[in-house]
Design an enzyme around this catalytic site. Structure first.
Site, mmCIF file in Angstrom:
data_model
loop_
_atom_site.group_PDB
_atom_site.id
_atom_site.type_symbol
_atom_site.label_atom_id
_atom_site.label_comp_id
_atom_site.label_asym_id
_atom_site.label_seq_id
_atom_site.Cartn_x
_atom_site.Cartn_y
_atom_site.Cartn_z
ATOM 1 N N HIS A 48 45.499 4.100 2.927
ATOM 2 C CA HIS A 48 46.038 5.004 1.635
ATOM 3 C C HIS A 48 46.688 6.002 1.024
ATOM 4 O O HIS A 48 47.384 6.278 0.004
ATOM 5 C CB HIS A 48 44.093 6.043 1.570
ATOM 6 C CG HIS A 48 44.192 7.301 0.075
ATOM 7 N ND1 HIS A 48 42.782 6.371 -0.794
ATOM 8 C CD2 HIS A 48 44.226 7.730 0.006
ATOM 9 C CE1 HIS A 48 43.209 7.343 -1.843
ATOM 10 N NE2 HIS A 48 43.420 8.330 -1.215
ATOM 11 N N GLU A 49 46.855 7.135 2.109
ATOM 12 C CA GLU A 49 48.672 7.984 2.043
ATOM 13 C C GLU A 49 49.772 7.062 1.946
ATOM 14 O O GLU A 49 50.393 7.629 0.982
ATOM 15 C CB GLU A 49 48.344 8.778 3.043
ATOM 16 C CG GLU A 49 47.364 9.364 3.792
ATOM 17 C CD GLU A 49 46.884 10.204 2.490
ATOM 18 O OE1 GLU A 49 47.579 10.749 1.718
ATOM 19 O OE2 GLU A 49 45.269 10.663 2.505
ATOM 20 N N HIS B 29 49.802 6.138 -1.924
ATOM 21 C CA HIS B 29 50.532 6.875 -2.326
ATOM 22 C C HIS B 29 52.464 7.066 -2.286
ATOM 23 O O HIS B 29 52.630 7.439 -2.932
ATOM 24 C CB HIS B 29 50.205 8.228 -1.732
ATOM 25 C CG HIS B 29 48.510 8.777 -2.982
ATOM 26 N ND1 HIS B 29 48.245 9.082 -3.720
ATOM 27 C CD2 HIS B 29 47.546 9.037 -2.070
ATOM 28 C CE1 HIS B 29 47.259 9.315 -4.314
ATOM 29 N NE2 HIS B 29 46.359 9.603 -2.904
ATOM 30 N N ASP C 79 41.652 11.881 -6.199
ATOM 31 C CA ASP C 79 43.136 11.534 -6.812
ATOM 32 C C ASP C 79 42.415 11.035 -8.115
ATOM 33 O O ASP C 79 43.075 11.904 -9.356
ATOM 34 C CB ASP C 79 42.663 10.305 -5.906
ATOM 35 C CG ASP C 79 43.758 9.789 -4.771
ATOM 36 O OD1 ASP C 79 44.630 11.963 -4.399
ATOM 37 O OD2 ASP C 79 43.267 9.453 -3.949
#
Lengths: 305, 305, 305, 305, 305, 305
Positions: free
Chosen positions: F82-83, F86, F158
């Site tokens: 996930h990070e 981003h 988000d």
């Protein structure tokens, strides 16, 4: 009972008085008794008579008489036909409660009043009775339209009451086939009498459209009925209106006799509470008359129109 | 328990009493016990009997009896058929709780009452039971329509309750195929019983239309069922209504026997709490009767109709 | 009455004054009497004259005169035609109340004022009278459009009042055939004058659409009528506007004579309360002028336009 | 930690206890520790055992056990199948958290409870896990429908939770292709859990329709899945329900063994906190049971169903 | 007046100052006078000069200058073209009020400011003047789009003001043929400036659609006009923007000369109130800059853009 | 400035620190300085170093590190991707602000954080920059979907931020051609951030539909862009995610080097503030974790994702 310390005349039927004011709060009843005693004193009566109670009741329920209020001749005439319209439709419809008084002496914010009193306290109303009540409500406006071909602002109170009754028939009493035996909207603290702050409209727009259509149809039907009855009895309408212009006030019996073709004896009414006539300005202040709203029959809670 | 200092008669079954009042708050239970003790004292009973509890329960749950309320003969008759309608439909529907009392003695704001008591405290209700409850609710109005061909304002309380139950079936219990096993609207603090100020309608207008349709179909179906049952049992309806006009109050056993064709023995009821009869005006004050709303079965929380 | 301690001149007709200010609250009446006395003192009159009362009434009802307010020549001209438009349409429509004064001296937040006073206190208004009132309201904007081919922000007060009257005709007075003899929306505490916090719109969107259409048609019809009348009387409009530009203020008689073709005698008006002229800034503060809203005839409660 | 002054038995795994109660506020944790100590004292244990903690946790999270609540045999059976339905669907769905206890001993307002405990504290949930959770939620109602062909009011809590989860999937987690990776509506202070007074619906009616459709589809799909699984495993459903009717409570291991066909050893459970059994009336008061709402699995915050 | 104890320079025209600040509350005027005196003292002036008043007025109406705010070169350039766009469109449109100052020195939350001052206090605005004002408002965004082919968040204040003006034209000033000479919505306490809590939308959805269409058409037309004017005068736009990048601030006369092709003399401006420059962090705190909202011309009440 | 009494190390660039925290309130800045001093003391530093400020800033803006929070290996992996999603999308999009740190050490309620710091304080944002910001926001969810073919609840923060930005683009910044250069809805006290109680939706349903469509299109476009970039750079995504799983935290330079194919030196990070690690339960209490909402990147005001 509020009458203990006041000597009553023999003709006073307290039960009848109480029965003729269903729906009144205790404070109002006490008020009537006090007013009756005051009137009796002012009139130098030794006992409180039925007449004193009657006038007191009118004062409390309809507002102070305002005999000195200057109406134009045109307004007097309009008022006479308006009240005659109410009274005549009521007289013609079987389900109506009997008219007890018709007057074109202004009271409170109303230019005229037609009172009716249910013979007995009713606890239940049939659809038919409500329809006849609606016809009675529309009678005033119908008479003005028929005779003067004119709509005025004076019928605002009648229209409001009629709309409320019709709305209740549809949304609370299950009297519309289109909506069925259901209730619509929250009733909490008399929703449809407008006391609550936040309301919960618990139905869809589609249902709202149906309700509007039915409410309108009911009121229109009552209006048509009133128009039709007055059109078929124009002579009686003129007779009643003219009697009112002549005598200012007639009671139910007198109306009955006039409409049945009898002649009334000349009047020698005592002026009643006209002693506390107010100058127009003061009256204007006291009653907070608003130009556009005047004539707006405030129709006292259960009995005026 | 609230009965410690009051000597109880042997026939008193406290558990049965408690069981017959499911849903009552503690304050109401205490109230019933106090009223029962007062009644026992007034009646010069040495112990509080089952009968005292019964009358006390009725007073707390249905309001004070108002034997002196003057009804017209017509209203009495309408009321008798209305209550007989409720009772008979309930008797005929398998899912209904058994009727325990039918009366046309006015109580509080109601002109008559049909009570039922669930034999055991139920914690769960099937769709079928709710549908039968709805039929029972519509029985009063159906009887009036069938016998007098007349709709009256008196069914307002029945319609409201029926609408609420049907709405809950659709929006909370997932009992409508058209809406599916979902809930609709915020329930926070019993939204559908109308206590909260601000509500959150969390669905679209399209869904609102579906909900309205389903709620209506459920109520109409119950209404049709009630009409159909009464039409097929008109003789029983007349029998029951006439018994009520004669005896004013019958209990569940008596009703059962009447409907099965038995004859009831002549009555020698003691007048009960009729000692605290109020004069009509005072009663009007106390109960804040509103002309148009009267007859509006307040149907006590779980047991009246 | 508030005049007891003040010596009145012989020409003062208190009844006429009271009658010319229907709808005023008691506090306002007291205010007028006080202002009249102050004016009389400042003018070294020994008695309060009719003139003093007149100026006092204008001050209380229309706001302080602001002779020193600097208007551009263009604004003065626009104002003159705007007021002349109101006055002329009112003069031409039979149902209008007679104009009593037309002025282009700024008062309060208005750049000009056209006052009218009902000859007698009216309690009831026919549809015709309301339509003529609407024509009068639209006259100012119509004149600007006709002469300068220009719409300005100055008519905002007129449009608001006209919209309110038309809305009341449709929703309260039953004067629209499309909506019928019903009322729409809760009136509680003068709903349509915008005082209440929470309103209850008790009709469907479909009905809201009908109401919008009818309100618009009524206002548009009045606007067309005003345009048509002014177009047919352009010469009179120029005459009246020019007289206003010359004399700043004329009363009803003078207007009447001008419009009938007479010549007015030269004026020698005393400057009146111009002594308490404020410097522009202070005035701006006092009246909280807002640039975009200026010219927005606040039209005092019953009599301005 | 809240356990310092209380001697713990060796078998107590505080971390496991804390891990099995994710989402509990500190006050609730303290409450559990206190209750465990009280139970240990009442049971004459010298140390607080794992069992004490377990019972304390149930009491705090699910409400007091109400063993004395009189259910009809029919209600007991319905409850057993309802809970068996939850438990079996959960056992069959791979994404479900493992069931830790199934009971038909009434607790608080619930007639039965199926608890599950996530093996590890999860911080993130996949769409698949939420769908399986929904299946688990619908299992109770599905079982009733399958076995008794009957819908009851008892599933109201399950339906509400399922609707909320499905709504969150659509409006907050971007898990609906029809609505896309956006959020809808204001979340401020947990909007969708119904705590806030005024909400801001920041989307159009068209979007509201789409949301309704998607939420419904998700719930219906879960319902179909639950029906299908139970239909394919009816034998297991009967087995589990009968075990519950026999033993009242089983834990996760026991359920596992039963479903895998093993026989359970006869039970010799100590009655636990049944000492503080309340008489039915008092319980009714304490829990404010409302007839129509009962059986409404309050499903404790994270772990019941 | 607030200037009594402060010696004024001979060149100070108090009336002109007051006239150039229409719409300011008394407190703001007093504030300006105080600031002017403080500035005069700090600058070692013996009397308060016109220049001191000017700077004081800017500080009160536009916020403190923030010369030390670090803008990127790109932002400086964008700002210069944005302000040049406003100023040039204003210069080109006949109905615009004359520009008095254009600056790209940040003030309060704005990165640049274009001020205009109505030559005389206007009380009435024609439709044409409002349209030209809208063109002026859209000039900044149009310039950015034309030169950089880029939309930025910086125009948010302009768009808001323009939308409000266009909405007022349609709903309050009767300037839309599609909506007619009516007003829409309750104005109570400046409804359209967003101060009131509860609003009364008194028109139907159908009317709301029409209003949206008209408001949009008016704003779009103004935007097109601005684009068209700038496209036809790109050379002037570059000239003005470059002059701003060079000199940071120019007044109305300088702008006029630049646009007419004259060369400006080199500047020797004293740095003014730059003495109270704040470090960036402190400034950030003081003005509560919010990243996404910055550049959002707060356009002081009547005069900035 | 808040640093006066604290000796600073030579490497500390206060301006850079302030610049990297745009949008922070004064209280937050003071908080950071205090935290930095405390950290320096705990670490036995004699002066407050840049590192201390950095850690302090993270603590204040992102919440306390929660190294001891037990995540499953699956959750750790999901968080890493996930990070990484981003960070990689941000690295690939030209308009994004440079990433300064990526971490999968839980902080506050977030399981991981990707911080970025604008190189210079920006006051104005172009449409392009906002679109790239949206792409960055959607990167996390896109990576999960791409690698695990799974949607989780973790992206809720988000999605919310992205929806808000897109909504502002349409309703406040005039960046949608379909809606034009207007603003929609009242902004009063940051309407779209949800702080106000009563909102005024000042546009029609038709406009609401258009707004919904545009907002959705903008978010979907950003989502597609993120998916496309990650699909074309899957190798880089795996590389970054694996680096995170190995090292837990990397700064912007390290990320840059990794993505350009360089090898990072082995880490010997001091454990930092891990001294105040909380036991899981306490942490759960402190942060009021709610099971379903966890992973919900609270994305600190301007800099996290």
């Amino acid at each position: 009972m509020h009458t203990r310390k006041i000597p009553l005349a023999e003709d006073v039927d307290l039960k009848a008085i109480a029965r003729s004011t269903p729906g009144l709060a205790g404070a109002d009843l006490a008020n009537i008794v006090n007013e009756a005693a005051l009137l009796a004193a002012r009139r130098n009566h030794k006992k409180v008579s039925d007449r004193d109670f009657d006038d007191a009741k009118d004062k409390v329920m309809l507002g102070t008489e305002r005999r000195s209020l200057v109406m134009t001749e045109e307004e007097r005439k309009t008022t006479a036909y308006h009240e005659a319209g109410h009274a005549l439709v009521g007289w013609l419809l079987p389900g109506s409660d009997p008219v007890t008084k018709v007057t074109i002496i202004p009271r409170g914010r109303a230019l005229g009043v037609t009172s009716f009193a249910p013979q007995e306290e009713r606890h239940n109303h049939s659809k038919r009775q409500l329809e006849d009540r609606l016809g009675f409500m529309m009678g005033g406006r119908a008479a003005e339209l028929l005779v003067f071909e004119m709509l005025t602002t004076g019928a605002v109170g009648d229209l409001e009451q009629a709309t409320n009754i019709a709305r209740n028939m549809v949304t609370r009493y299950g009297m519309s086939d289109k909506l069925g035996p259901l209730t619509f909207g929250k009733k909490e603290e008399m929703v449809f009498l407008g006391r609550e702050l936040a309301t919960h409209k618990d139905y869809s727009e589609q249902t709202a459209v149906l309700i509007d259509q039915e409410v309108r149809e009911i009121v229109e039907k009552a209006n048509d009925k009133a128009m039709e009855l007055l059109r078929a009895n124009t002579d009686k309408l003129h007779l009643l209106a003219n009697t009112l212009l002549e005598r200012e006030t007639i009671d139910g019996d007198e109306m009955d006799r006039v409409l049945r073709g009898e002649k009334l004896e000349p009047i020698t009414r005592d002026p009643g509470p006209s002693a506390d006539v107010m100058p127009p300005q003061a009256a204007a202040q006291a009653d907070e008359v608003q130009q556009l709203d005047a004539f707006g029959h405030p129709t006292p809670r259960p009995a005026g129109a």
